[in-house]
Scaffold this motif. Structure first.
Motif, PDB file in Angstrom:
ATOM      1  N   ARG A  68       4.798  10.628   7.695  1.00 37.65           N
ATOM      2  CA  ARG A  68       5.815  11.661   7.906  1.00 37.65           C
ATOM      3  C   ARG A  68       6.213  12.355   6.610  1.00 37.65           C
ATOM      4  O   ARG A  68       6.501  13.548   6.605  1.00 37.65           O
ATOM      5  CB  ARG A  68       7.043  11.033   8.567  1.00 37.65           C
ATOM      6  CG  ARG A  68       6.811  10.680  10.022  1.00 37.65           C
ATOM      7  CD  ARG A  68       7.913   9.787  10.562  1.00 37.65           C
ATOM      8  NE  ARG A  68       7.663   9.451  11.967  1.00 37.65           N
ATOM      9  CZ  ARG A  68       8.224   8.430  12.599  1.00 37.65           C
ATOM     10  NH1 ARG A  68       9.058   7.635  11.940  1.00 37.65           N
ATOM     11  NH2 ARG A  68       7.962   8.201  13.857  1.00 37.65           N
ATOM     12  N   VAL A  69       6.220  11.605   5.528  1.00 36.22           N
ATOM     13  CA  VAL A  69       6.658  12.170   4.250  1.00 36.22           C
ATOM     14  C   VAL A  69       5.520  12.832   3.492  1.00 36.22           C
ATOM     15  O   VAL A  69       5.676  13.930   2.945  1.00 36.22           O
ATOM     16  CB  VAL A  69       7.319  11.076   3.380  1.00 36.22           C
ATOM     17  CG1 VAL A  69       7.649  11.618   1.992  1.00 36.22           C
ATOM     18  CG2 VAL A  69       8.579  10.548   4.047  1.00 36.22           C
ATOM     19  N   SER A 101       2.114   6.166  -2.453  1.00 38.49           N
ATOM     20  CA  SER A 101       3.103   7.224  -2.669  1.00 38.49           C
ATOM     21  C   SER A 101       3.292   7.502  -4.161  1.00 38.49           C
ATOM     22  O   SER A 101       3.498   8.647  -4.572  1.00 38.49           O
ATOM     23  CB  SER A 101       4.440   6.853  -2.013  1.00 38.49           C
ATOM     24  OG  SER A 101       4.998   5.695  -2.608  1.00 38.49           O
ATOM     25  N   LYS A 102       3.218   6.447  -4.975  1.00 38.82           N
ATOM     26  CA  LYS A 102       3.329   6.627  -6.420  1.00 38.82           C
ATOM     27  C   LYS A 102       2.133   7.409  -6.966  1.00 38.82           C
ATOM     28  O   LYS A 102       2.286   8.337  -7.776  1.00 38.82           O
ATOM     29  CB  LYS A 102       3.414   5.273  -7.111  1.00 38.82           C
ATOM     30  CG  LYS A 102       4.758   4.578  -7.003  1.00 38.82           C
ATOM     31  CD  LYS A 102       5.794   5.217  -7.904  1.00 38.82           C
ATOM     32  CE  LYS A 102       7.071   4.409  -7.935  1.00 38.82           C
ATOM     33  NZ  LYS A 102       8.109   5.040  -8.797  1.00 38.82           N
ATOM     34  N   LEU A 103       0.930   7.049  -6.511  1.00 41.20           N
ATOM     35  CA  LEU A 103      -0.285   7.675  -7.022  1.00 41.20           C
ATOM     36  C   LEU A 103      -0.448   9.105  -6.539  1.00 41.20           C
ATOM     37  O   LEU A 103      -0.834   9.998  -7.297  1.00 41.20           O
ATOM     38  CB  LEU A 103      -1.508   6.844  -6.620  1.00 41.20           C
ATOM     39  CG  LEU A 103      -1.674   5.492  -7.311  1.00 41.20           C
ATOM     40  CD1 LEU A 103      -2.799   4.695  -6.666  1.00 41.20           C
ATOM     41  CD2 LEU A 103      -1.945   5.683  -8.799  1.00 41.20           C
ATOM     42  N   SER A 131       0.824  -1.206   0.000  1.00 44.45           N
ATOM     43  CA  SER A 131       0.000   0.000   0.000  1.00 44.45           C
ATOM     44  C   SER A 131       0.859   1.257   0.000  1.00 44.45           C
ATOM     45  O   SER A 131       0.581   2.210  -0.739  1.00 44.45           O
ATOM     46  CB  SER A 131      -0.917   0.005   1.229  1.00 44.45           C
ATOM     47  OG  SER A 131      -1.633  -1.206   1.326  1.00 44.45           O
ATOM     48  N   ALA A 132       1.895   1.264   0.813  1.00 38.86           N
ATOM     49  CA  ALA A 132       2.751   2.452   0.920  1.00 38.86           C
ATOM     50  C   ALA A 132       3.405   2.767  -0.425  1.00 38.86           C
ATOM     51  O   ALA A 132       3.511   3.937  -0.823  1.00 38.86           O
ATOM     52  CB  ALA A 132       3.817   2.231   1.991  1.00 38.86           C
ATOM     53  N   GLY A 144       3.833  10.633  -6.850  1.00 45.65           N
ATOM     54  CA  GLY A 144       4.732  10.226  -7.915  1.00 45.65           C
ATOM     55  C   GLY A 144       6.136   9.914  -7.450  1.00 45.65           C
ATOM     56  O   GLY A 144       7.105  10.071  -8.193  1.00 45.65           O
ATOM     57  N   ILE A 145       6.258   9.465  -6.199  1.00 42.82           N
ATOM     58  CA  ILE A 145       7.578   9.166  -5.640  1.00 42.82           C
ATOM     59  C   ILE A 145       7.649   7.707  -5.203  1.00 42.82           C
ATOM     60  O   ILE A 145       6.622   7.045  -5.024  1.00 42.82           O
ATOM     61  CB  ILE A 145       7.916  10.060  -4.429  1.00 42.82           C
ATOM     62  CG1 ILE A 145       6.951   9.768  -3.260  1.00 42.82           C
ATOM     63  CG2 ILE A 145       7.888  11.524  -4.805  1.00 42.82           C
ATOM     64  CD1 ILE A 145       7.341  10.437  -1.952  1.00 42.82           C
ATOM     65  N   ASP A 146       8.862   7.231  -5.059  1.00 41.57           N
ATOM     66  CA  ASP A 146       9.106   5.919  -4.471  1.00 41.57           C
ATOM     67  C   ASP A 146       9.409   6.150  -3.003  1.00 41.57           C
ATOM     68  O   ASP A 146      10.455   6.695  -2.650  1.00 41.57           O
ATOM     69  CB  ASP A 146      10.288   5.240  -5.165  1.00 41.57           C
ATOM     70  CG  ASP A 146      10.509   3.811  -4.677  1.00 41.57           C
ATOM     71  OD1 ASP A 146       9.993   3.457  -3.603  1.00 41.57           O
ATOM     72  OD2 ASP A 146      11.225   3.050  -5.364  1.00 41.57           O
ATOM     73  N   ILE A 147       8.489   5.783  -2.135  1.00 36.36           N
ATOM     74  CA  ILE A 147       8.612   6.081  -0.709  1.00 36.36           C
ATOM     75  C   ILE A 147       9.863   5.454  -0.101  1.00 36.36           C
ATOM     76  O   ILE A 147      10.368   5.909   0.927  1.00 36.36           O
ATOM     77  CB  ILE A 147       7.340   5.611   0.054  1.00 36.36           C
ATOM     78  CG1 ILE A 147       7.275   6.231   1.464  1.00 36.36           C
ATOM     79  CG2 ILE A 147       7.275   4.106   0.128  1.00 36.36           C
ATOM     80  CD1 ILE A 147       7.103   7.722   1.455  1.00 36.36           C
ATOM     81  N   ARG A 148      10.402   4.436  -0.763  1.00 37.04           N
ATOM     82  CA  ARG A 148      11.622   3.796  -0.264  1.00 37.04           C
ATOM     83  C   ARG A 148      12.821   4.727  -0.325  1.00 37.04           C
ATOM     84  O   ARG A 148      13.840   4.491   0.337  1.00 37.04           O
ATOM     85  CB  ARG A 148      11.913   2.522  -1.059  1.00 37.04           C
ATOM     86  CG  ARG A 148      10.866   1.429  -0.903  1.00 37.04           C
ATOM     87  CD  ARG A 148      11.157   0.266  -1.830  1.00 37.04           C
ATOM     88  NE  ARG A 148      11.080   0.692  -3.233  1.00 37.04           N
ATOM     89  CZ  ARG A 148      11.455  -0.056  -4.257  1.00 37.04           C
ATOM     90  NH1 ARG A 148      11.934  -1.268  -4.038  1.00 37.04           N
ATOM     91  NH2 ARG A 148      11.344   0.392  -5.504  1.00 37.04           N
ATOM     92  N   GLN A 149      12.703   5.798  -1.102  1.00 40.49           N
ATOM     93  CA  GLN A 149      13.799   6.747  -1.250  1.00 40.49           C
ATOM     94  C   GLN A 149      13.599   8.004  -0.409  1.00 40.49           C
ATOM     95  O   GLN A 149      14.318   8.992  -0.581  1.00 40.49           O
ATOM     96  CB  GLN A 149      13.961   7.116  -2.727  1.00 40.49           C
ATOM     97  CG  GLN A 149      14.290   5.919  -3.603  1.00 40.49           C
ATOM     98  CD  GLN A 149      14.305   6.252  -5.073  1.00 40.49           C
ATOM     99  OE1 GLN A 149      14.097   7.394  -5.470  1.00 40.49           O
ATOM    100  NE2 GLN A 149      14.545   5.246  -5.912  1.00 40.49           N
TER     101      GLN A 149
END
Length: 206
Positions: A49-50, A26-28, A21-22, A31-36
């Motif tokens: 937090r992000v 985050s992509k939708l 889900s995360a 538009g980011i990769d939450i892993r980064q």
């Protein structure tokens, strides 16, 4: 022969749990990769937090629901196995924490654990969650809430005279959660664990 049904339950749960889900939220949303970003963890806390409270809440609900979905699919499909839903829930935790399509690096499984606990025995789960929330309000440590919930639930099952197989599986799930939270535990003891903040902070590390 019903013991062999544990394997398909675990597999069904695992593939449902692999829905990160995360990652997708985050992509939708951004538009980011939450892993980064933030701690890099694929869980509610890092997304909150992000990306803020709404995104965090959406991830939390999705992670809870995937455990609920897997639980009832297997509980209904494999009625001959008394703990079919529980095995599916354990599979969800494995899929969430170690998703094959993300190189086996996922979240820490607390939201999905809560979903599983509510399905398995809500009478035990609700007081345990309430204790965790009280500690969260007092100390503002998400990690403390997580560790308390997964530790107390097996104890609650013992007091409720649940089957020992269920207790053992939940203890093993708790051990997995503690291993994944080992860095948080170190920071808690050192007194530098990050406290809950409702403000969005892209530089926050869990």
């Amino acid at each position: 022969m019903t013991e062999f049904l544990r394997i398909p339950c675990l597999l069904i749960g695992y593939f449902i749990g692999c829905f990160q889900s995360a990652y997708f939220v985050s992509k939708l949303i951004a538009g980011i990769d939450i892993r980064q970003h933030g701690s890099g963890n694929l869980g509610t806390s890092n997304v909150q937090r992000v990306l803020g409270n709404r995104a965090g809440a959406l991830v939390f609900v999705c992670d809870v629901l995937k455990a609920v979905l897997a639980y009832f699919i297997c509980a209904l499909a494999f009625r001959a196995l008394p703990l079919a839903g529980l095995y599916a829930g354990i599979g969800v935790l494995l899929g969430h924490n170690f998703p094959f399509f993300l190189k086996f690096k996922g979240g820490k499984g607390i939201a999905s654990s809560i979903g599983l606990y509510l399905c398995l025995d809500w009478r035990v789960a609700l007081p345990v969650i309430a204790v965790g929330l009280v500690l969260l309000v007092i100390f503002r440590y998400i990690s403390l809430l997580s560790l308390v919930i997964v530790a107390l639930f097996p104890v609650g099952l013992i007091l409720a005279r649940a089957p020992w197989e269920a207790v053992i599986l939940c203890v093993l799930a708790a051990v997995m959660a503690y291993v994944l939270h080992r860095e948080n535990i170190k920071r808690l003891f050192k007194g530098n664990e990050r406290k809950l903040s409702l403000k969005r902070n892209k530089e926050t590390k869990k």
